[in-house]
Design a protein around this motif. Sequence first.
Motif, mmCIF file in Angstrom:
data_model
loop_
_atom_site.group_PDB
_atom_site.id
_atom_site.type_symbol
_atom_site.label_atom_id
_atom_site.label_comp_id
_atom_site.label_asym_id
_atom_site.label_seq_id
_atom_site.Cartn_x
_atom_site.Cartn_y
_atom_site.Cartn_z
ATOM 1 N N ALA A 3 0.832 -1.203 0.000
ATOM 2 C CA ALA A 3 0.000 0.000 0.000
ATOM 3 C C ALA A 3 0.862 1.247 0.000
ATOM 4 O O ALA A 3 2.024 1.226 0.409
ATOM 5 N N SER A 4 0.260 2.363 -0.438
ATOM 6 C CA SER A 4 0.935 3.656 -0.383
ATOM 7 C C SER A 4 -0.115 4.745 -0.181
ATOM 8 O O SER A 4 -1.320 4.501 -0.251
ATOM 9 N N ASN A 5 0.361 5.936 0.068
ATOM 10 C CA ASN A 5 -0.501 7.082 0.355
ATOM 11 C C ASN A 5 -1.094 7.606 -0.947
ATOM 12 O O ASN A 5 -0.377 8.108 -1.805
ATOM 13 N N LEU A 6 -2.390 7.496 -1.081
ATOM 14 C CA LEU A 6 -3.075 8.020 -2.261
ATOM 15 C C LEU A 6 -3.642 9.409 -2.016
ATOM 16 O O LEU A 6 -3.503 10.307 -2.844
ATOM 17 N N ARG A 43 6.855 4.885 -5.203
ATOM 18 C CA ARG A 43 5.670 4.096 -4.856
ATOM 19 C C ARG A 43 5.405 3.085 -5.964
ATOM 20 O O ARG A 43 5.452 3.435 -7.145
ATOM 21 N N ALA A 44 5.125 1.847 -5.590
ATOM 22 C CA ALA A 44 4.870 0.817 -6.595
ATOM 23 C C ALA A 44 3.551 1.103 -7.309
ATOM 24 O O ALA A 44 2.571 1.517 -6.684
ATOM 25 N N ILE A 86 -9.892 5.349 1.300
ATOM 26 C CA ILE A 86 -8.763 5.827 0.491
ATOM 27 C C ILE A 86 -7.586 6.051 1.439
ATOM 28 O O ILE A 86 -7.662 6.882 2.350
ATOM 29 N N ILE A 87 -6.514 5.323 1.236
ATOM 30 C CA ILE A 87 -5.381 5.385 2.153
ATOM 31 C C ILE A 87 -4.739 6.771 2.091
ATOM 32 O O ILE A 87 -4.380 7.267 1.029
ATOM 33 N N MET A 109 -3.198 6.651 7.886
ATOM 34 C CA MET A 109 -2.467 5.379 7.862
ATOM 35 C C MET A 109 -1.017 5.542 7.414
ATOM 36 O O MET A 109 -0.203 4.654 7.644
ATOM 37 N N MET A 110 -0.684 6.658 6.758
ATOM 38 C CA MET A 110 0.658 6.834 6.187
ATOM 39 C C MET A 110 1.304 8.122 6.684
ATOM 40 O O MET A 110 0.662 9.170 6.744
#
Length: 572
Positions: A263-266, A351-352, A386-387, A391-392
């Motif tokens: 996961a990453s920050n969107l 970010r992947a 939506i992350i 969370m980040m």
Amino acid sequence: MQVWLFRFIAVLLPLLLLLTAEWLLRLTLPIQAVPLFIENPALPAYWVTEPDITRRYFAKDAPRPPVKMEPGFVLRDKPANSIRLVVQGGSTAAGFPYGVGASLAGMLEQRLKRTLPNKHIEVVNTALSAVNSYTLLDLSDDILAIEPDAVLIYAGHNEYLGILGVGSSYLTSQSPGATLLWLKLRKLYLYQLLERGYQALFSAAEAKPKQRRTVMATVARHKDIALNSARYEAGLAQFEQNMRLLLGRYQRAGVKVYLATIASNLANQAPFNSTSASTEQLAKLQTLTQQLSQQPDNRQALQQLAALSKEPQASASWHYQLGQLYLQLAQYDNAKQQLTLARDLDLLRFRAPSAINNIIRQLAQEFNAVLVDSEQALAAHSAHGIIGKDMMLEHLHPTIKGYFVLADSFYQALYQQRQFGQWPKPVPAALAWQERPILPAEEFAGQLRILQLTADYPFTDAPIAVQFPPAQNVQQQLGRRYIDDSIDWLGMLQQSIRQYHQQKDGDMLLKSLKIVADALPHDGVANFQAAQILMQARRYGEAKSYLQRSLLTPTAPAEAKTLQQQLNSLTP
């Protein structure tokens, strides 16, 4: 026949000469292999992970990223009643910026010990920053040698800009096959000797002064890897090939793999590098934003926004702006779609992209690995699914709460698989959160590290001075001193123990003692103290495991034998 014999000898002779040279070098030169697990000098009953494991990938004295592996301990002789898990991955799996207490290994081990007090639990961290699937594959033989019951993998962000990544400053070859061959050759003393000679001949005569920079500031070589470009596809191919080899190796060895989506920050991370949208489109978006800010239910403006969103556009920043507008309008599905596109189109690939998770899902099914949907778990705990910043911390490293959710996704997968039998009393999330193995001082230190990280590239064009917030209490003062290098980690924990003892805070005292005991299995006193306080809490199974660890050491207090007798009378 004589011709074929001559050809055979002609081929064999150079090979024999090379093998002889390798054997002589191993006898005479101080070049040594870099194993993942080395003997713990403080207590030979344990292996400990090699903190400087990246030496495997660089010639001596060659510049390399300033990353270290957090020490993980494992008994040389695996107990009969043990559960041994190994964690693989990059900086998120390793718990950056908080350290091992926030890592998968740290959070899972403390919760599993609580869950299965009569088992000897080992969750061994082998994750570290800036590495990708090449390192995961390269370490797998060492991991199999310690006979893990399962391997837990959270990885995929570093395929482009990690060590050996296709866009990295630390790239060896554009060919995955050549890179895999190079990894094998680097284990030969003959190769290392030639490498040292080459470095001595061609290295710069004068060393350049070093400036302290973050890993992100030193690792990126290619800053414009466009979606679907040749380099982009090479990163995906590299990841899929290496993960396929890795999973196949574990499958043949009969080791269960728990493979997580990443996961990453969107919601709160703008693209690092992006092409620009056209002037016309930007003008349209600005007009619509003004109209909808004044009248969110403007039907005509909403229709124009929907039409504008469907226009093909390769600008990551454009889609990020659209996503932010949809968030303001509470159209969360559209917002998530646009913000995901913004992440995938980001030219600077820290970010992947979504394609990495697609590969992970495909390989998990193909190799019968357990898919741990960590991305979905983090999204479920995020505002509107939506992350983002809840969370980040920045682009992809979780907050403490995010790390807990990540570890919980693995815990729930382990529980559902029943791989280790029935769990009589799974630990509720609320209790596990309360007992998370990290102190407020460490949490504050992690926040300061993020301030340091985001004060350099790619968050700023040039490094800027960091302004730390003032410490508000004793724990924050300790965290600040740790970051300033005026106190080491153990000193920070020992002062915390004294603080909680003076305050008669039993819960935090127990947490602190357990953290130290787990970090220092060779410290008989620390493990005895943890056993004592666990016994007072009537957690006899856990107390027994710490006491047994204490008794393995030459520093076990004399009272340990008495406590052992008491515990034996209280436990079956």
